[in-house]
Design a protein around this motif. Structure first.
Motif, PDB file in Angstrom:
ATOM      1  N   GLY A  49       0.812  -1.203   0.000  1.00 10.56           N
ATOM      2  CA  GLY A  49       0.000   0.000   0.000  1.00 10.56           C
ATOM      3  C   GLY A  49       0.846   1.253   0.000  1.00 10.56           C
ATOM      4  O   GLY A  49       2.000   1.245  -0.459  1.00 10.56           O
ATOM      5  N   ALA A  73      -6.575   3.785   0.243  1.00 10.80           N
ATOM      6  CA  ALA A  73      -5.571   2.886  -0.325  1.00 10.80           C
ATOM      7  C   ALA A  73      -4.996   1.974   0.756  1.00 10.80           C
ATOM      8  O   ALA A  73      -4.742   0.783   0.520  1.00 10.80           O
ATOM      9  CB  ALA A  73      -4.461   3.694  -0.992  1.00 10.80           C
ATOM     10  N   TYR A  75      -7.425  -0.853   1.244  1.00 11.62           N
ATOM     11  CA  TYR A  75      -7.430  -1.884   0.212  1.00 11.62           C
ATOM     12  C   TYR A  75      -6.215  -2.800   0.321  1.00 11.62           C
ATOM     13  O   TYR A  75      -6.339  -4.032   0.217  1.00 11.62           O
ATOM     14  CB  TYR A  75      -7.456  -1.242  -1.177  1.00 11.62           C
ATOM     15  N   TRP A  76      -5.024  -2.243   0.521  1.00 14.37           N
ATOM     16  CA  TRP A  76      -3.792  -3.025   0.464  1.00 14.37           C
ATOM     17  C   TRP A  76      -3.436  -3.654   1.811  1.00 14.37           C
ATOM     18  O   TRP A  76      -2.293  -4.066   2.021  1.00 14.37           O
ATOM     19  CB  TRP A  76      -2.635  -2.150  -0.005  1.00 14.37           C
ATOM     20  N   ILE A  93      -0.423   7.063  -2.998  1.00 14.13           N
ATOM     21  CA  ILE A  93       0.053   5.679  -2.878  1.00 14.13           C
ATOM     22  C   ILE A  93       1.566   5.601  -3.031  1.00 14.13           C
ATOM     23  O   ILE A  93       2.261   4.996  -2.202  1.00 14.13           O
ATOM     24  CB  ILE A  93      -0.632   4.784  -3.929  1.00 14.13           C
ATOM     25  N   THR A 138     -10.578   5.535  -5.488  1.00 11.62           N
ATOM     26  CA  THR A 138      -9.311   5.013  -4.970  1.00 11.62           C
ATOM     27  C   THR A 138      -9.281   3.487  -5.013  1.00 11.62           C
ATOM     28  O   THR A 138      -8.296   2.886  -5.476  1.00 11.62           O
ATOM     29  CB  THR A 138      -9.095   5.503  -3.528  1.00 11.62           C
ATOM     30  N   LEU A 139     -10.335   2.861  -4.542  1.00 11.64           N
ATOM     31  CA  LEU A 139     -10.378   1.399  -4.558  1.00 11.64           C
ATOM     32  C   LEU A 139     -10.364   0.860  -5.985  1.00 11.64           C
ATOM     33  O   LEU A 139      -9.815  -0.220  -6.236  1.00 11.64           O
ATOM     34  CB  LEU A 139     -11.626   0.904  -3.824  1.00 11.64           C
ATOM     35  N   CYS A 146      -6.753   0.935  -7.149  1.00  8.11           N
ATOM     36  CA  CYS A 146      -6.045  -0.137  -6.440  1.00  8.11           C
ATOM     37  C   CYS A 146      -6.437  -1.500  -7.002  1.00  8.11           C
ATOM     38  O   CYS A 146      -5.583  -2.395  -7.153  1.00  8.11           O
ATOM     39  CB  CYS A 146      -6.349  -0.070  -4.947  1.00  8.11           C
ATOM     40  N   GLU A 200      -4.629  -2.093 -10.299  1.00  8.46           N
ATOM     41  CA  GLU A 200      -3.225  -2.446 -10.066  1.00  8.46           C
ATOM     42  C   GLU A 200      -3.104  -3.842  -9.473  1.00  8.46           C
ATOM     43  O   GLU A 200      -2.142  -4.571  -9.767  1.00  8.46           O
ATOM     44  CB  GLU A 200      -2.583  -1.412  -9.142  1.00  8.46           C
ATOM     45  N   ASP A 201      -4.054  -4.224  -8.648  1.00 10.78           N
ATOM     46  CA  ASP A 201      -4.045  -5.563  -8.068  1.00 10.78           C
ATOM     47  C   ASP A 201      -4.119  -6.617  -9.173  1.00 10.78           C
ATOM     48  O   ASP A 201      -3.418  -7.647  -9.126  1.00 10.78           O
ATOM     49  CB  ASP A 201      -5.217  -5.696  -7.108  1.00 10.78           C
TER      50      ASP A 201
END
Length: 707
Positions: free
Chosen positions: A32, A462, A465-466, A557, A659-660, A663, A666-667
């Motif tokens: 994150g 962020a 999420y991470w 991030i 934001t999610l 993320c 990118e995940d």
């Protein structure tokens, strides 16, 4: 074994990845928002500090040369302020707080605004006249009202040609006006009242009074509005509190109702479009059977006549059918994308619910915005009241204007044929530049506050999420940590992003002012070009706001500078453009629906409450005020305030979704669900995508019974 679900646009995603850069690589140490980062865009931060220093310099000129009294109290034709003592040992008008005009018939246009007097002499008096002059039979003769208190009838225009009983409105004496009487309706000239050398009629006086009262009566209305605020302030606050509570509950339950609301909304849209298509074609068919083949089209200014034409309903039916087909195709072919958007909305609701302080965060940028706006407004008012008094040159004998050029009042005080009467305050070109500087500061600082809020919220969401096993590993104050990183490292990047949008907005403002200048001209094509340019700049500003928002997320991030973050965010979004479009529209729909439901519910309750519908139901708690001038004042205030409060809460929710979403993208690029690279996304998101994290197989231990 379950088959892996293949998304329909995988080939397109591969092509986009080649065009917009390589996907993110797996990093085993990434957890994150990075802790190790450095300051970014320091030059822009220094530029902002220099701009604030310049703003402080011009504020010194504003406070040194601005005069509040010029805006609060009326100014006579000599440039003196009624109710105040003139500087430099000038005349003392402390007890003379009212302004009376020599010839009210000269007040027939927009020049009667508060900062622009009528083109007639005016003097400060202790009270508005309640008598006629020349005196009527049976009345004691009264001295006329004259300039500088000098009753010298040998000087033309030195004294008022006539005096009629007047009432005070906003410190101005207006014939036929009284406290709370509104615009003058009944002005009479009694028998025997005559003014030598002046042709005077009731219509002339009444028209002049109405023209002046139309502007001055606004103060009376303002006082009544303040009275309503004083009587209903706590009820308005209760309405605002209700909007906050309902918005909070709405966001919390979004994790359970987001799906049904989206699908129900889509079905409602399809149903409305389907019925609209049916109705249009049925109406067209009925008109065709009734009237036969329609004649050729003829233009008409009567809009209702088009509703009786077959072609109108045929066109409506075709348009509704096309839109219905598009919505059906989107629903059928992008249903998985819609399900993905709903899942992200549910995740955003979980994120907001797990960090309650994020719902209180809008108070901080709101207070900062109020400070910026108040400072701008204060300087704007002071700049407007700065400068010297300018006048217009008139003939003393008949009051006609002799020149369009401004004159200096002091140069004509001893002139027996001409007079220079106060018209307005002119501050010069220097203050014009100060005004522009002040407006640009409003834009830059306003967008800067928005950027600070977005970077701070993005860092918190962020982190949510991470973080694996969120119940155990989530930081205690993720929002505070994000705010600290923003203020310590990234004020320069926020200043850079806000500066870009402020420049575009400032250019739009200049074009709007230029368009206002051209309104009275015949340059229609030039105005058309200005409108086109303004439209293009609006589109550019909207695009830049979208880029800035996602760039701020990447800054929160990774801690990189603004340009690098904007490039990375744009490339990531373009590699997933279909998901971006669907999520954006689904989010907009849900937020719009939520705002309308909350604001409408509070508005409907407020209408019934202030209308007295609950007086007999709960008289102890739901009793409306006994005296109100305008029911619309508290009602509109509650509705508008509820909308802004709801928008603030839903703004946090929208930032969580954006934001999610980044993320999540990118995940997908970083990880593949293997033991070495497991996904961070929730099980619901993995289920929709047909993905899952592989679990480590535990060796089976033989039981003692088998031995």
């Amino acid at each position: 074994m379950a088959k892996k679900r293949i998304e329909p646009d995988d080939d397109q995603q591969v092509a986009d990845q080649k065009r917009y850069g390589k996907p993110k690589n797996f990093d085993p140490d990434f957890r994150g928002p990075l802790k190790n980062r450095s300051c970014t865009d320091i030059v822009c931060l220094l530029l902002l500090i220099a701009f604030l220093a310049g703003w402080g310099v011009i504020s010194y000129f504003a406070f040194a040369n601005g005069n509040w009294d010029r805006l609060i109290y009326p100014t006579d034709s000599r440039g003196n302020i009624c109710g105040r003592k003139a500087p430099n040992n000038g005349p003392d008008y402390t007890n003379k707080t009212f302004l009376v005009y020599f010839d009210i018939t000269k007040c027939l246009g927009p020049q009667t605004l508060l900062l622009q007097g009528c083109k007639t002499p005016a003097v400060c008096v202790e009270r508005c006249p309640d008598y006629y002059w020349p005196a009527l039979n049976g009345q004691n003769p009264t001295s006329p009202i004259c300039l500088d208190g000098k009753n010298d009838s040998t000087i033309p225009g030195n004294c008022m040609p006539y005096v009629i009983p007047s009432g005070s409105v906003a410190g101005r004496c207006v014939p036929g006006m009284g406290a709370g009487t509104g615009l003058p309706q009944n002005i009479t000239i009694p028998d025997g009242f005559a003014v030598p050398g002046v042709s005077l009629s009731v219509g002339q006086i009444q028209n002049g009074s109405k023209a002046l009262g139309k502007y001055l009566n606004a103060r009376e209305i303002t006082e009544k509005i303040f009275q309503d605020f004083r009587a209903t302030w706590w009820m308005i606050l209760v309405g605002f509190l209700a909007a906050m509570i309902i918005s909070f509950i709405w966001i919390v339950i979004m994790r359970w109702v987001a799906g049904p609301m989206v699908w129900l909304g889509l079905l409602s849209v399809i149903g409305v479009l389907g019925y609209g298509t049916y109705y249009c074609f049925i109406t067209w068919h009925g008109l065709r059977q009734k009237n036969g083949v329609e004649e050729s089209f003829e233009f008409s200014w009567d809009a209702e006549s088009y509703l009786t034409r077959q072609g109108t309903w045929l066109a409506f039916g075709i348009i509704a059918a096309v839109v219905l087909g598009i919505v059906l195709l989107i629903t059928l072919f992008l249903r998985n994308r819609i399900r993905l958007a709903i899942a992200l909305l549910q995740e955003a609701s979980k994120g907001v619910s797990s960090m309650m302080f994020t719902l209180l965060w809008p108070v901080v940028p709101f207070v900062l915005q109020v400070v910026v706006f108040s400072f701008w407004g204060l300087l704007a008012v002071l700049f407007s009241s700065a400068g010297k008094s300018d006048g217009v040159l008139i003939d003393r004998a008949n009051g006609t204007q002799l020149s369009n050029q401004p004159c200096i009042i002091a140069d004509f005080q001893n002139d027996t044929t001409r007079d220079c009467v106060f018209s307005s305050y002119q501050s010069g070109n220097m203050y014009t530049y100060f005004h522009l500087y002040n407006i640009f500061g409003l834009f830059w600082l306003g967008f800067f506050v928005v950027g600070l809020s977005e970077v701070s919220l993005a860092g918190a969401f962020a982190t949510f999420y991470w973080t694996r096993e969120k119940a155990k590993n989530m930081p205690m104050f993720p929002l505070a940590g994000s705010v600290g990183r923003c203020f310590r490292y990234h004020l320069g990047s926020v200043a850079f992003g806000s500066l870009i949008i402020a420049i575009v907005r400032f250019v739009r403002y200049l074009l709007e002012q230029l368009d206002k200048k051209l309104k009275q001209s015949q340059l229609g094509f030039a105005r058309f070009l200005l409108k086109c340019c303004a439209c293009c700049l609006w589109c550019l500003e909207s695009f830049l706001k979208f880029i800035n928002r996602n760039a701020y997320i990447m800054i929160a991030i990774y801690g990189k500078n603004f340009c690098r973050s904007a490039k990375d965010a744009f490339s990531l979004l373009m590699r997933n453009i279909i998901r971006v479009v669907v999520l954006d529209k689904v989010t907009d729909f849900l937020l719009f629906l939520g705002k309308m439901v909350i604001v409408s519910a509070i508005g409907i309750f407020a209408v019934h409450f202030f209308d007295g519908a609950f007086d007999n139901i709960f008289p102890e708690f739901l009793q409306r005020p006994s005296q109100m001038n305008y029911i619309a004042v508290p009602l509109i205030t509650v509705i508008i305030g509820s909308y802004f409060i709801t928008s603030a809460f839903f703004g946090v929710y929208a930032m969580a979704v954006d934001t999610l979403f980044l993320c999540f993208l990118e995940d997908l690029e970083r990880n593949d669900g293997t033991l070495a690279k497991p996904y961070f996304m929730s099980k619901n998101l993995m289920r929709i995508l047909g993905k899952k994290n592989k679990k480590e197989k535990t060796p089976k231990i033989a039981s003692t019974e088998s031995l």
